[in-house]
Design a protein around this motif. Structure first.
Motif, PDB file in Angstrom:
ATOM      1  N   ASP A  66     -13.603 -14.070  12.716  1.00 16.25           N
ATOM      2  CA  ASP A  66     -13.597 -15.380  12.059  1.00 16.25           C
ATOM      3  C   ASP A  66     -13.402 -16.519  13.059  1.00 16.25           C
ATOM      4  O   ASP A  66     -12.756 -17.522  12.763  1.00 16.25           O
ATOM      5  CB  ASP A  66     -12.525 -15.431  10.969  1.00 16.25           C
ATOM      6  N   HIS A  67     -13.964 -16.359  14.236  1.00 16.21           N
ATOM      7  CA  HIS A  67     -13.842 -17.348  15.305  1.00 16.21           C
ATOM      8  C   HIS A  67     -15.242 -17.621  15.843  1.00 16.21           C
ATOM      9  O   HIS A  67     -15.975 -16.690  16.194  1.00 16.21           O
ATOM     10  CB  HIS A  67     -12.929 -16.809  16.407  1.00 16.21           C
ATOM     11  N   THR A 110     -15.267 -12.759   3.420  1.00 16.06           N
ATOM     12  CA  THR A 110     -14.787 -13.991   4.048  1.00 16.06           C
ATOM     13  C   THR A 110     -14.304 -13.766   5.475  1.00 16.06           C
ATOM     14  O   THR A 110     -14.142 -14.723   6.228  1.00 16.06           O
ATOM     15  CB  THR A 110     -13.633 -14.604   3.231  1.00 16.06           C
ATOM     16  N   ARG A 115     -16.392 -15.125   8.486  1.00 15.20           N
ATOM     17  CA  ARG A 115     -16.748 -16.547   8.447  1.00 15.20           C
ATOM     18  C   ARG A 115     -15.632 -17.399   9.060  1.00 15.20           C
ATOM     19  O   ARG A 115     -14.465 -17.215   8.730  1.00 15.20           O
ATOM     20  CB  ARG A 115     -17.005 -16.983   7.004  1.00 15.20           C
ATOM     21  N   ASP A 116     -16.006 -18.340   9.931  1.00 12.45           N
ATOM     22  CA  ASP A 116     -15.027 -19.240  10.523  1.00 12.45           C
ATOM     23  C   ASP A 116     -14.823 -20.448   9.619  1.00 12.45           C
ATOM     24  O   ASP A 116     -15.635 -20.735   8.734  1.00 12.45           O
ATOM     25  CB  ASP A 116     -15.481 -19.691  11.913  1.00 12.45           C
ATOM     26  N   ARG A 117     -13.741 -21.167   9.829  1.00  5.01           N
ATOM     27  CA  ARG A 117     -13.427 -22.312   8.966  1.00  5.01           C
ATOM     28  C   ARG A 117     -14.469 -23.432   9.042  1.00  5.01           C
ATOM     29  O   ARG A 117     -14.846 -23.988   8.005  1.00  5.01           O
ATOM     30  CB  ARG A 117     -12.032 -22.848   9.290  1.00  5.01           C
ATOM     31  N   GLY A 125     -17.549 -23.093   9.499  1.00  7.68           N
ATOM     32  CA  GLY A 125     -18.764 -22.603   8.860  1.00  7.68           C
ATOM     33  C   GLY A 125     -19.925 -22.338   9.796  1.00  7.68           C
ATOM     34  O   GLY A 125     -21.054 -22.115   9.338  1.00  7.68           O
ATOM     35  N   GLU A 142     -15.168 -32.951  14.182  1.00 14.91           N
ATOM     36  CA  GLU A 142     -14.755 -33.000  12.780  1.00 14.91           C
ATOM     37  C   GLU A 142     -15.385 -34.162  12.024  1.00 14.91           C
ATOM     38  O   GLU A 142     -15.369 -34.183  10.786  1.00 14.91           O
ATOM     39  CB  GLU A 142     -13.228 -33.074  12.676  1.00 14.91           C
TER      40      GLU A 142
END
Length: 524
Positions: free
Chosen positions: A190-191, A239, A242-244, A246, A413
């Motif tokens: 997830d990275h 899930t 998957r990274d935060r 996306g 961001e």
């Protein structure tokens, strides 16, 4: 008032029906066309009643017939196709005809297991990694993880049952196409960096090299390696990979749009379906499979002692064989950038620069604008001293204004995925504090002056972006305040106190000097 029907009426109806049946049956033998059961409608039109029309074409031959799959012969013959290892590097193995039953991978071969790679360099138990003797031992594979059996032994396990009428059928069922089987734990999936710049990059290097794919710069988005039918993440849920931000799912879907994804629940379905014993024992046969295993890669020399990147084993193995062409990563890079609607001119920067360099012309071209992109991490953990950050940004802005270059102070961001990818595709120099944002270097165009500048807390170093940049054709500089290191003069990997902190210093003139010298071609 209706008259009630008598018994005589009913008998007359039955007699009439019987006579009609006998008549039609008798005459139908001699004139079957009259009694075919069809309703005939006369659609003939006289010429004086309607204008002549061209006859309609016979379209029956053009109708696509439904595909009929005969499941009675779906890989259920008595002979077992033997397993072949097409290529192997620690942690990366490409098989043809790899079998799985009840969670165990099986190599079926007439050759002894001693002729195959050590299973410790092929796979592991898939447990999360910890740097303890107990955990290291727990991740070592056994025959429960991968086993070697002969065709005779396979026939005894999954061959024809003598008590069945169809005794020629075995109990092995095919998984057609090409499978990427990822045995990595969720710990690293997830990275963005570990998933895209390590796992997928290594998989692509191994897959390209195995099939000796040649990539031409004029058609660098085309390749003829077998398409990847499915990716199986055996140790994570839907899930977990998957990274935060996306980017993992975005990248995978863009680069491999036809690939289906299976996760731990799906893999366990396949395990459970083959868990029976005795007369009902069965197995799956994976037609083509790339098995990737992080723990196994770290047992190799390249990953374990040199670059500490699992993709390094696949990349260096194939490069040493001469099986990776110059543009090996371009099909993936271009697929993602085209998906993000990045203009072709930005995507082609690397090819244009290579053509000029091959002709002895200076790079970049006079009309090719230099783009400097700074990945700003001041709003997250691990960032520069505020005053040093301000001085660095001011110095780069001044340099770019004087030279007519483009400068981008990028806060990821605040940008969409498409904006980030379009920006990095045009970038000549990418710089920032050690962190996930530098993963975007995998989308940069490789040119003779493409550069990655990574800012570390003095004394700290990691190979993550250094090795990846070098593997993809970019020059990397590790900056310690007012000094820097570059390959082959690299420091030891270390994470000193302050490495993850918010007080990382940087001497702006040092960074400016690197940028100027690189673009001028004086720092190759």
């Amino acid at each position: 008032m209706a008259r009630s029907r008598s018994l005589r009426d009913a008998l007359l109806v039955l007699v009439g029906a019987l006579c009609m049946h006998l008549a039609t049956s008798f005459f139908g033998v001699f004139q079957p066309d009259l009694f075919s059961g069809d309703i005939i409608v006369n659609t003939q039109v006289n010429n004086h009643e309607a204008a002549p029309q061209n006859p309609l074409p016979d379209t029956h031959k053009d109708i696509e017939r439904p595909l009929v799959i005969d499941t009675s012969v779906a890989d259920v013959v008595d002979d077992f196709a033997e397993t072949v290892i097409e290529s192997h590097a620690p942690g990366w193995t490409v098989f043809t005809n790899l079998y799985m039953s009840n969670g165990t991978l099986f190599v079926i071969s007439s050759r002894p297991s001693s002729e195959f790679p050590d299973i410790r360099l092929i796979t592991s138990t898939g447990l999360p990694a910890e740097n303890t003797p107990e955990n290291i031992a727990a991740r070592m594979p056994t025959a429960k993880d991968i086993d070697f059996i002969t065709p005779t032994e396979a026939r005894a396990r999954w061959g024809a049952s003598l008590d069945l009428a169809e005794s020629h059928r075995n109990r092995v069922y095919p998984i057609h196409g090409s499978t990427f089987l990822f045995n990595d734990p969720q710990q690293f999936l997830d990275h963005y960096y570990h998933f895209c710049a390590e796992l997928l990059l290594g998989a692509w290097a191994m897959w390209q090299g195995t099939h000796n794919v040649q990539v031409e710069p004029a058609r660098a988005d085309a390749f003829d390696a077998p398409p990847v039918t499915r990716a199986i993440f055996a140790h994570t849920d839907a899930t977990g990979w998957r990274d935060r931000p996306g980017f993992n799912s975005y990248f995978l879907r863009a680069a491999f749009p036809d690939t289906t994804v299976e996760t731990q629940a799906d893999w366990q379905d396949r395990v459970a379906a083959t868990a029976a014993h005795g007369a009902h024992a069965r197995a799956w046969r994976l037609e083509r499979v790339l098995l990737a295993d992080r723990s196994a890669a770290f047992r190799g020399v390249v990953c374990g002692t040199q670059v500490h990147r699992t993709a390094g084993e696949a990349f260096h193995h194939m490069r040493n064989l001469g099986a990776l062409p110059r543009w090996w990563w371009e099909p993936v890079r271009r697929a993602v950038l085209r998906f993000a609607d990045v203009p072709g001119a930005a995507i082609e920067r690397g090819v244009r620069a290579a053509m000029r360099a091959d002709q002895g012309l200076p790079v970049p071209a006079p009309d090719e604008r230099v783009v400097v992109t700074y990945v700003n991490r001041q709003g997250v953990r691990r960032h520069l001293i505020d005053a040093d950050h301000d001085a660095l940004v001011a110095a780069i802005e001044k340099l770019c204004a004087e030279r007519g270059w483009e400068f981008n102070d990028a806060k990821a961001e605040l940008l969409s995925k498409e904006q980030q990818l379009e920006l990095v595709a045009r970038t000549t120099v990418l710089l920032g504090v050690h962190g996930n944002g530098l993963t975007h270097l995998i989308m940069m165009s490789p040119t003779p002056v493409s550069t990655v500048i990574e800012l570390f807390f003095p004394g700290g170093f990691a190979h993550d972006y250094e090795w990846t940049a070098r593997a993809l054709g970019h020059k990397h500089f590790a900056v310690w305040n007012d000094t820097y290191h570059t390959y082959p003069d690299l420091p030891w990997v270390d994470y000193p106190e302050g490495f993850q902190g918010t007080r990382i210093p940087v001497h702006a003139p040092t960074v400016i000097n690197i940028i100027e010298e690189r673009v001028a071609g004086r720092l190759p």
